[in-house]
Enzyme design. Structure first.
Site, mmCIF file in Angstrom:
data_model
loop_
_atom_site.group_PDB
_atom_site.id
_atom_site.type_symbol
_atom_site.label_atom_id
_atom_site.label_comp_id
_atom_site.label_asym_id
_atom_site.label_seq_id
_atom_site.Cartn_x
_atom_site.Cartn_y
_atom_site.Cartn_z
ATOM 1 N NE ARG A 67 -3.630 -59.001 -23.563
ATOM 2 C CZ ARG A 67 -4.798 -59.496 -23.196
ATOM 3 N NH1 ARG A 67 -5.581 -60.076 -24.081
ATOM 4 N NH2 ARG A 67 -5.209 -59.427 -21.945
ATOM 5 C CD GLU A 104 -14.876 -57.524 -8.997
ATOM 6 O OE1 GLU A 104 -14.524 -57.620 -10.186
ATOM 7 O OE2 GLU A 104 -15.650 -56.657 -8.566
#
Ligand code: AMP
Length: 181
Positions: A67, A104
């Site tokens: 994006r 993560e």
């Protein structure tokens, strides 16, 4: 330098759609496709960014996959400078420099072409992405820009998830158009 009025911020915030539990449970995905489809909102955003960066004397915009390519390319065109893609691993065809960053669970990797900013050292570069969450992707991109001999003068985001404190520990200035609490 112009600052966005609260009315203009509302135009942008109202043009971005929240998608619950995408791509996994517990995540609220900020969907900018609705902003892109709204010419008034997109124009408001791009006018603001053009005005902010007009006097930065930039040589290039670097945008993060995918994006960041959209907003970064429009801004580069408006400023009359070049655009450089920072891509996920394995997508760029020429010789690349890579940088890993932690997720993560596990890690990811971004790449840039080794000659992306040309021969001249110290090209002034603005990094652009749609959103900063933990900041891991953008910090890796800043490192890449500096590794190939350019200077990242600022990292710019359309949205910042402030509660994740992603702007801490950057090797450059950080600017975000919209704060999301
Ligand atoms: P991070 O490295 O944690 O700052 O993640 C930033 C990257 O993940 C950006 O390229 C964003 O487009 C994407 N991203 C992370 N969280 C979200 C979210 N809640 N909504 C939309 N995009 C996100």
């Amino acid at each position: 330098m112009n600052t966005l009025s609260s009315k203009e911020k509302d135009i942008l915030l109202n043009s971005i759609r929240d998608i619950q539990d995408f791509p996994k449970p517990g995540i609220i995905f900020k969907d900018i496709t609705t902003l892109l489809g709204n010419p008034h909102a997109l124009n408001t955003l791009m006018d603001h960014l053009t005005d902010r960066y007009l006097n930065y004397d930039l040589d290039f915009i670097a945008g993060i996959d995918a994006r960041g390519f959209i907003f970064g390319s429009i801004l580069a065109d408006r400023l009359g400078i070049g655009f450089v893609p920072v891509r996920k691993k394995g997508k760029l065809p020429y010789t690349t420099v890579a940088e890993k960053y932690s997720l993560e669970y596990g890690f990811d990797e971004v790449e840039i072409h080794i000659d992306a900013f040309g021969e001249k050292k110290g090209a002034k570069v603005l990094l652009v992405d749609d959103l900063i969450a933990t900041g891991g992707t953008a910090k890796a991109a800043v490192n890449l820009i500096n590794k190939v001999g350019a200077e990242c003068v600022e990292a710019c985001f359309i949205m910042e998830l402030g509660f994740l404190n992603g702007r801490e520990g950057f090797n450059t200035q950080v600017y975000s158009v919209l704060q999301i609490d």
